[in-house]
Design a protein around this motif. Sequence first.
Motif, PDB file in Angstrom:
ATOM      1  N   LEU A   7     -81.115 -33.723  11.315  1.00  0.00           N
ATOM      2  CA  LEU A   7     -82.422 -34.537  11.825  1.00  0.00           C
ATOM      3  C   LEU A   7     -82.992 -33.950  12.253  1.00  0.00           C
ATOM      4  N   LEU A   8     -84.318 -33.880  11.132  1.00  0.00           N
ATOM      5  CA  LEU A   8     -85.613 -34.048  11.900  1.00  0.00           C
ATOM      6  C   LEU A   8     -86.111 -34.375  12.788  1.00  0.00           C
ATOM      7  N   VAL A   9     -86.689 -33.872  13.803  1.00  0.00           N
ATOM      8  CA  VAL A   9     -87.090 -34.551  14.993  1.00  0.00           C
ATOM      9  C   VAL A   9     -88.588 -33.683  14.742  1.00  0.00           C
ATOM     10  N   TYR A  10     -89.733 -34.662  14.382  1.00  0.00           N
ATOM     11  CA  TYR A  10     -90.679 -33.971  14.688  1.00  0.00           C
ATOM     12  C   TYR A  10     -91.795 -34.864  15.550  1.00  0.00           C
ATOM     13  N   LEU A  29     -77.961 -36.906  20.646  1.00  0.00           N
ATOM     14  CA  LEU A  29     -77.216 -37.737  19.921  1.00  0.00           C
ATOM     15  C   LEU A  29     -75.403 -36.793  19.386  1.00  0.00           C
ATOM     16  N   LYS A  30     -74.863 -38.028  19.293  1.00  0.00           N
ATOM     17  CA  LYS A  30     -73.101 -37.941  18.380  1.00  0.00           C
ATOM     18  C   LYS A  30     -73.263 -38.018  16.570  1.00  0.00           C
ATOM     19  N   GLN A  31     -74.165 -38.602  16.394  1.00  0.00           N
ATOM     20  CA  GLN A  31     -74.236 -38.517  15.063  1.00  0.00           C
ATOM     21  C   GLN A  31     -75.133 -37.796  14.031  1.00  0.00           C
ATOM     22  N   PHE A  32     -75.825 -36.981  15.057  1.00  0.00           N
ATOM     23  CA  PHE A  32     -77.159 -36.495  14.168  1.00  0.00           C
ATOM     24  C   PHE A  32     -76.699 -35.414  15.390  1.00  0.00           C
ATOM     25  N   ARG A  33     -77.022 -33.504  14.361  1.00  0.00           N
ATOM     26  CA  ARG A  33     -77.500 -32.575  14.362  1.00  0.00           C
ATOM     27  C   ARG A  33     -79.398 -32.477  14.728  1.00  0.00           C
ATOM     28  N   PRO A  34     -79.991 -32.028  15.907  1.00  0.00           N
ATOM     29  CA  PRO A  34     -81.856 -32.015  15.680  1.00  0.00           C
ATOM     30  C   PRO A  34     -81.566 -30.435  15.713  1.00  0.00           C
ATOM     31  N   TYR A  35     -82.816 -30.766  14.362  1.00  0.00           N
ATOM     32  CA  TYR A  35     -83.587 -29.724  13.969  1.00  0.00           C
ATOM     33  C   TYR A  35     -85.428 -30.217  14.394  1.00  0.00           C
ATOM     34  N   TYR A  36     -85.740 -29.280  15.304  1.00  0.00           N
ATOM     35  CA  TYR A  36     -87.231 -29.844  15.449  1.00  0.00           C
ATOM     36  C   TYR A  36     -88.152 -29.043  14.788  1.00  0.00           C
ATOM     37  N   VAL A  37     -89.635 -29.748  14.315  1.00  0.00           N
ATOM     38  CA  VAL A  37     -90.832 -28.973  13.863  1.00  0.00           C
ATOM     39  C   VAL A  37     -91.762 -29.794  13.665  1.00  0.00           C
ATOM     40  N   ASN A  80     -90.494 -26.084   1.644  1.00  0.00           N
ATOM     41  CA  ASN A  80     -89.214 -24.949   1.701  1.00  0.00           C
ATOM     42  C   ASN A  80     -88.477 -24.345   2.778  1.00  0.00           C
ATOM     43  N   GLN A  81     -89.468 -24.027   3.885  1.00  0.00           N
ATOM     44  CA  GLN A  81     -88.636 -23.879   5.278  1.00  0.00           C
ATOM     45  C   GLN A  81     -88.023 -24.503   5.886  1.00  0.00           C
ATOM     46  N   ILE A  82     -88.925 -26.260   6.008  1.00  0.00           N
ATOM     47  CA  ILE A  82     -87.997 -27.336   5.966  1.00  0.00           C
ATOM     48  C   ILE A  82     -86.560 -27.646   5.513  1.00  0.00           C
ATOM     49  N   ARG A  83     -86.899 -28.107   4.220  1.00  0.00           N
ATOM     50  CA  ARG A  83     -85.991 -28.201   3.044  1.00  0.00           C
ATOM     51  C   ARG A  83     -84.187 -27.262   3.281  1.00  0.00           C
ATOM     52  N   ARG A  84     -84.250 -25.862   4.191  1.00  0.00           N
ATOM     53  CA  ARG A  84     -83.540 -24.965   4.173  1.00  0.00           C
ATOM     54  C   ARG A  84     -82.318 -25.939   5.634  1.00  0.00           C
ATOM     55  N   PHE A  85     -82.848 -26.807   6.325  1.00  0.00           N
ATOM     56  CA  PHE A  85     -82.374 -27.604   8.069  1.00  0.00           C
ATOM     57  C   PHE A  85     -81.774 -28.453   7.160  1.00  0.00           C
ATOM     58  N   GLN A  86     -81.662 -29.017   5.439  1.00  0.00           N
ATOM     59  CA  GLN A  86     -80.764 -29.823   5.163  1.00  0.00           C
ATOM     60  C   GLN A  86     -81.003 -31.372   6.145  1.00  0.00           C
ATOM     61  N   PRO A  87     -82.339 -31.755   6.418  1.00  0.00           N
ATOM     62  CA  PRO A  87     -82.764 -33.107   6.655  1.00  0.00           C
ATOM     63  C   PRO A  87     -81.814 -34.104   6.033  1.00  0.00           C
ATOM     64  N   LYS A  88     -81.061 -35.111   6.702  1.00  0.00           N
ATOM     65  CA  LYS A  88     -80.388 -37.053   5.960  1.00  0.00           C
ATOM     66  C   LYS A  88     -81.519 -37.549   6.952  1.00  0.00           C
TER      67      LYS A  88
END
Length: 116
Positions: A7-10, A29-37, A80-88
């Motif tokens: 999950l991308l958290v903005y 969150l139990k269903q997603f792993r957060p990445y912060y941008v 492209n850097q964000i894409r590396r996180f492979q957010p859904k």
Amino acid sequence: MDSRPNLLVYRNTLLNLSETFIKSQMESLKQFRPYYVGLRAKNDISWATNRHLVLSKGGICGKIKERHAALHGFSSQFVNQIRRFQPKLIHSHFGQDGAVVLPLALRLNLPLIVTF
């Protein structure tokens, strides 16, 4: 290895001292792993270690990058850097941040949730 989708958290600013609730909510969150941008880091975000990305490191060049992103969208390099996180999915707190990250959601073809 964590098999949860990312999950991308903005948030424009990661994170104001009064917004520790955002980190608490996202980390629970139990269903997603957060990445912060965000556009910039306000405080020490070492708590996110390798799960954060900020556009600006400060200074006048950073301010120019931030303004450009807010008005015209993020650069291809940053995307492209964000894409590396492979957010859904992208989750943004507050309406103004949702408006800034909307072009990114469209560019990545990802659903966007905004919490007011």
